[in-house]
Enzyme design. Structure first.
Site, PDB file in Angstrom:
ATOM      1  N   SER A 203       2.237  -1.017  -4.157  1.00  0.00           N
ATOM      2  CA  SER A 203       1.434  -1.154  -2.950  1.00  0.00           C
ATOM      3  C   SER A 203       1.907  -2.353  -2.115  1.00  0.00           C
ATOM      4  CB  SER A 203      -0.046  -1.269  -3.336  1.00  0.00           C
ATOM      5  OG  SER A 203      -0.879  -1.090  -2.222  1.00  0.00           O
ATOM      6  N   ASP A 402      -0.369  10.150  -2.476  1.00  0.00           N
ATOM      7  CA  ASP A 402      -0.950   8.914  -1.931  1.00  0.00           C
ATOM      8  C   ASP A 402      -0.756   8.877  -0.426  1.00  0.00           C
ATOM      9  OD1 ASP A 402      -1.885   6.269  -1.606  1.00  0.00           O
ATOM     10  OD2 ASP A 402       0.130   5.477  -1.871  1.00  0.00           O
ATOM     11  N   HIS A 459      -1.640   6.975  -5.880  1.00  0.00           N
ATOM     12  CA  HIS A 459      -1.139   5.640  -5.572  1.00  0.00           C
ATOM     13  C   HIS A 459      -0.669   4.889  -6.817  1.00  0.00           C
ATOM     14  CE1 HIS A 459      -0.890   2.146  -2.915  1.00  0.00           C
ATOM     15  NE2 HIS A 459      -1.593   1.432  -3.762  1.00  0.00           N
TER      16      HIS A 459
END
Length: 485
Positions: A203, A402, A459
């Site tokens: 991320s 994601d 994710h």
């Protein structure tokens, strides 16, 4: 105002100096301090206090929490990385051959999100993923400490269990503190010096990973050149899944993903065309003026305002009943489960592991500091390119369900990396990636750079595909290009 780097160097050097007291090396005047065992609420803490700086190490050995494999040691607690800055770590020895296994650091993103997310939901020794209603977690058979000694860190200060004065407002500012923690770690656990070292993140790790790796390599150069007295870190690998690397690329590719992803369109083509026109007219020109990762100028704040205005104006066209982190789930779905957060707030668990702060998975205060600096608008692709150019093994990968850091943006970013085999990498077609003969995604490699798209994964890829994740982790740590099995 950015960190005064010489002060961080001085602290790291001091940590190395006072480690000589702990481990019986020759003692200098500047290493005066005391080592003790303190029992708090029936739990033994190892503590070392350095008199001249006030720096300290405070940790619990073998708490019995999470990793319950017989004979596998674990340590949890705090390293001081600055005045009133206590950074939380949780370290697990490898389940096999810990005395020779490599060492890897896992850092979650946010900014301001705890690495306990990765530990409990993704690749750590224990998990609630199989039973979200359980009172205690179960052992994870695909934990990354099946192969490596694993270090999880909550950073910057204010994230997760870390506490104290939070002054970090940017990725560049965060890097010296992580390096200082590693210096303190090697001082306390010298048996891990010179091991192969890998950095893995996700991320916002698309910012953290390149900068932290590049900073480690700069410090190594300073050590080699005799300009810095510190412990060299044998960085061999960097891995980033579903990362945020470059706003110019990823703001654009989010629109493409929204209408063309392989699951279902989030918006129709008419909305997408209008969205792209607004990106091109308002967001892109502002981003072109945001070129520095360090300067505190108005250009990046202006870019953040322009892009967020465009994004917000089209948000109403998106569905409201899906999970941003996995568009195949509804917004009420709960995988991976958040049970671990309640677990880490249990008083008995907090006491056992030696935590001293109230746990939160993500800190708005930390995120706001980065937001005010518009750190997310700053591109770390040039930094990532330097890391790839250095020759270490680099894996850029993404789950394709994601939408927060979508794989379209990840793929476009990895194809924009500048290194000696850039043309070969871009020209290489993707092929099926298999695990035990089962197709799990597509991939390509060129020299030391690998790309992997993971099918039907959200994710946090290791939560959805734990076996695949352990496979590519091992291959990357070994300095190999990822390959199907």
């Amino acid at each position: 105002m950015l960190v005064q780097i010489p002060q961080i160097f001085a602290l790291a050097t001091t940590l190395l100096a006072f480690s000589s007291v702990v481990f019986g090396n020759p003692v200098s005047k500047r290493s005066v301090g005391k080592r003790s065992i303190e029992v708090r609420d029936g739990v033994s803490h190892t503590i070392f206090e350095h008199e001249s700086t006030g720096a300290s190490i405070d940790f619990v050995t073998n708490s019995g929490v999470c990793e319950t494999t017989p004979g596998v040691n674990q340590y949890s607690g705090y390293f001081s990385v600055g005045q009133n800055m206590s950074m939380w770590f949780w370290f697990f020895e490898a389940r096999h051959h810990p005395h020779s296994a490599p060492l890897a650091l896992w850092v979650n993103g946010g900014p301001g999100c705890s690495s306990m997310i990765g530990l409990f939901q993704e690749n750590g020794p224990c998990t609630f993923n199989g039973n979200p209603n359980a009172t205690d977690p179960s052992l994870n058979p695909h934990s990354w400490n099946e192969y490596a000694n694993m270090l999880y860190v909550d950073q910057p200060i204010g994230t997760g269990f870390s506490y104290g004065t939070d002054t970090v407002n940017s990725t560049v500012f965060a890097a010296p503190f992580v390096w200082t923690l590693l210096q303190a770690f090697f001082a306390q656990f010298p048996q891990y010096k010179s091991r192969d070292f890998g950095l893995f993140t996700e991320s916002y790790g698309g910012h953290y990973g390149p900068e932290f790796a590049d900073y480690i390599q700069q410090q190594n150069d300073a050590i080699d050149g005799g300009d810095l007295d510190a412990e060299e870190i044998n960085l061999v690998a960097l891995g980033i899944n579903n990362g945020w690397y470059d706003a110019t690329i990823q703001e654009r590719e989010y629109i493409s993903f929204s209408v063309n992803n392989s699951h279902y369109p989030l918006i129709n083509s008419t909305v997408a065309n209008a969205y792209m026109a607004n990106y091109t007219k308002f967001c892109l020109p502002a981003l072109k003026n945001c070129t520095s990762t360090t300067d505190d100028t108005a250009d990046c704040q202006a870019a953040r305002l322009a892009c967020s205005t465009v994004d917000n104006s089209f948000a109403a066209y998106y569905p409201t009943n899906y999970d941003y982190y996995d568009i195949t789930q509804s917004d009420t779905a709960n995988f991976p489960p958040d049970t671990y957060g309640k677990y880490l707030r249990r008083p008995d668990i907090v006491k056992k592991i030696g935590a001293r702060a109230n746990y939160s998975s993500c800190s708005d205060a930390v995120g706001n500091l980065f937001g005010n600096f518009a750190d997310d608008m700053r591109s770390f692709l040039p930094t990532l390119s330097r890391v790839v150019q250095s020759g270490i093994s680099v894996l850029i990968w993404a789950g394709d369900a994601d939408s927060v850091c979508d794989w379209f943006g990840g793929y476009a970013s990895v194809n924009a990396i500048d290194y000696s085999s850039s043309d070969a990498f871009r020209d290489t077609p993707v092929e099926n990636f298999t695990v035990g003969g089962v197709v799990k995604g597509t991939y390509k490699t060129a020299d030391n750079l690998s790309w992997l798209r993971v099918f039907n994964s959200g994710h946090e890829v290791p939560a959805w595909e734990p076996e695949l994740s352990l496979q590519v982790f091992k291959q990357t740590m070994k300095g190999e290009a990822i390959s199907p099995t």
